[in-house]
Scaffold this active site. Structure first.
Site, PDB file in Angstrom:
ATOM      1  N   SER A 135      44.713  32.411  39.206  1.00 45.92           N
ATOM      2  CA  SER A 135      45.840  32.641  38.306  1.00 45.92           C
ATOM      3  C   SER A 135      47.135  32.084  38.875  1.00 45.92           C
ATOM      4  O   SER A 135      47.913  31.430  38.163  1.00 45.92           O
ATOM      5  CB  SER A 135      45.997  34.142  38.045  1.00 45.92           C
ATOM      6  OG  SER A 135      44.852  34.662  37.431  1.00 45.92           O
ATOM      7  N   ASP A 168      39.692  41.616  33.437  1.00 41.87           N
ATOM      8  CA  ASP A 168      38.739  40.890  34.266  1.00 41.87           C
ATOM      9  C   ASP A 168      38.003  41.800  35.251  1.00 41.87           C
ATOM     10  O   ASP A 168      36.974  41.412  35.820  1.00 41.87           O
ATOM     11  CB  ASP A 168      39.437  39.766  35.043  1.00 41.87           C
ATOM     12  CG  ASP A 168      39.725  38.557  34.167  1.00 41.87           C
ATOM     13  OD1 ASP A 168      39.197  38.509  33.036  1.00 41.87           O
ATOM     14  OD2 ASP A 168      40.470  37.665  34.609  1.00 41.87           O
ATOM     15  N   LYS A 171      33.245  28.500  38.896  1.00 39.19           N
ATOM     16  CA  LYS A 171      34.447  28.515  38.061  1.00 39.19           C
ATOM     17  C   LYS A 171      35.617  29.182  38.768  1.00 39.19           C
ATOM     18  O   LYS A 171      36.767  28.792  38.590  1.00 39.19           O
ATOM     19  CB  LYS A 171      34.144  29.230  36.746  1.00 39.19           C
ATOM     20  CG  LYS A 171      35.254  29.155  35.725  1.00 39.19           C
ATOM     21  CD  LYS A 171      34.825  29.791  34.431  1.00 39.19           C
ATOM     22  CE  LYS A 171      35.829  29.509  33.331  1.00 39.19           C
ATOM     23  NZ  LYS A 171      37.151  30.076  33.597  1.00 39.19           N
TER      24      LYS A 171
END
Length: 442
Positions: free
Chosen positions: A22, A330, A430
């Site tokens: 992030s 998340d 990812k």
């Protein structure tokens, strides 16, 4: 690639976490908007996740067709980035799942700023044709309950458009990620701030909707490097591991006590399960365990929430773990799997946005936890489980659903079911490329 998971017993795990996805994504975009060329260098970390590679390549290449694969972060941020790159015309596309993930709220907001964006498939979904223009600012309205990345993407390009007052209608989901964006914008020279207005309409109107605004002035970013800390979302799986294998010694780095990352909330989330985080050094966290919080949990630990659950003789009360997860969606897969494996009844609210992730994480969790013997109930943005379990025999294969967070959360089941198999295990690249290497290291 499928992965058979048998977690070795080791005396101590020194875990080097990947850089915060992030933070890195936002710093890459802000520096690019400011004319800088800073990158998250591989040499600093020895690894870099797919999402950051995709964003880096897209920003620095001159390609007119960009495929972001399964990266929602790249799709949202690059949509805003290329919308303000005057003279560039690109097509932005992704995986089949990405073509099912809505982006209409962001496109509508950018169009309010004069963006030239066209849908090449279904209305409201990728792929997109983006004609870069000189955007104009003003007062923009956007829904706040769809994706915080829509908000962050628009905020980051707003200074170059002459400034924006962004009004968010409805509940704001994942606010810590928006706060992270605002804090980073300030570090790079743009004094962005919230301006809150609790209601639209009268306070007594039943139809009144909460409304908040973010004010972004016109300006130019000052491009500069920023040290990227470790990823607290990635750390969450090790917090769960400590709850499930209390005898293990786990040291995580590099993590900051004053982190901008909202998923630092894992410290508070796992505390009722006995896991304690101790910052013994500047960027190292040691996980300890106190068995006084093992199930049944103390009602005081669970914020005073006590749910009555009848046993065969209806003679006892079973504490239920209750938490609103709207700010940290998340972490839901990590927490839900952990609570099931510990046989702790739970109710998690604020989970509606999980249907729009790399997979429909609500249905995916319900399906895969059923394979492990747990029944999950989902209704009106709430996920719950009564803590009961039915016996599962034979070999167990769990499907990652092409979702990195599902793969990592489900691998925790190997603490109770050694030798489970995770399908499509490579999807962890990812966000956490070294997950399997670290988890299975003897």
């Amino acid at each position: 690639m499928d992965c058979r998971v048998e977690i070795p017993v080791v005396p101590e795990r020194q875990v080097a976490l990947p850089p915060s996805k992030s933070l890195a994504a936002r710093v890459l975009m802000i520096n690019a908007l400011g004319g800088g060329t800073w990158k998250v260098e591989r040499g600093r970390w020895n690894e870099r996740c797919d999402d950051i590679d995709i964003m880096d390549a897209a920003i620095t290449s001159g390609d007119d067709h960009i495929d972001v694969g399964a990266s929602g972060t790249a799709m949202r941020f690059l949509t805003a980035y290329f919308a303000c790159r005057e003279g560039r015309v690109i097509t932005l596309d992704g995986s089949p799942r990405m073509r099912q993930r809505p982006i209409g709220a962001l496109v509508d907001a950018l169009r309010q700023m004069g963006a030239g964006i066209e849908y090449l498939g279904d209305e409201g979904f990728p792929p997109l044709k983006i004609e870069g223009r000189n955007l104009h600012g003003g007062t923009i309205t956007m829904r706040g309950d769809v994706s915080s990345q829509f908000v962050s993407a628009l905020l980051m390009v707003a200074p170059l458009a002459g400034g924006v007052t962004l009004t968010l209608e409805g509940d704001v989901v994942s606010r810590p990620y928006i706060d992270m964006t605002i804090a980073l914008m300030r570090r790079y020279g743009i004094e962005t701030h919230w301006r809150n207005s609790p209601f639209v309409g009268t306070r007594t109107a039943s139809s009144a909707k909460p409304q908040q605004s973010i004010v972004v002035p016109a300006g130019q970013y000052i491009a500069k490097p920023l040290e990227i800390e470790g990823d607290w979302s990635a750390a969450s799986y090790w917090f769960a591991m400590k709850a499930l294998l209390p005898e293990s010694r786990i040291v995580l780095s590099p993590l900051r006590r004053d982190s901008l990352q909202g998923d630092r909330a894992i410290v508070e989330i796992m505390a009722p399960l006995g896991v304690k985080a101790r910052f013994l050094e500047e960027d190292k966290v040691t996980l300890s365990y106190s068995n006084c919080h093992t199930p049944p949990l103390s009602p005081s630990i669970l914020e005073g929430e006590l749910a009555s659950a009848a046993t065969a003789d209806k003679a006892r009360l079973v504490p239920t773990y209750i938490r609103d997860m709207a700010a940290t969606p998340d972490l839901v897969p990590t927490l839900a799997v952990t609570l099931c494996l510990l046989r702790v009844p739970f109710t998690l609210t604020g989970v509606a946005t999980l249907r729009l992730k790399e997979s429909d994480r609500l249905d995916a969790l319900r399906e895969e936890l059923a394979r492990l013997g747990y029944i999950i109930e989902i209704s009106a943005g709430t996920m719950s489980c009564d803590g009961n379990h039915f016996e599962v025999k034979g070999e167990i294969t769990l499907d990652s659903h092409g979702d990195h967070r599902m793969a990592m959360a489900l691998s925790l089941a190997a603490t109770r079911h050694p030798g489970i198999t995770i399908k499509d295990a490579e999807v962890v690249s990812k966000s956490y490329p070294s997950w399997w290497k670290q988890l299975l290291k003897k």
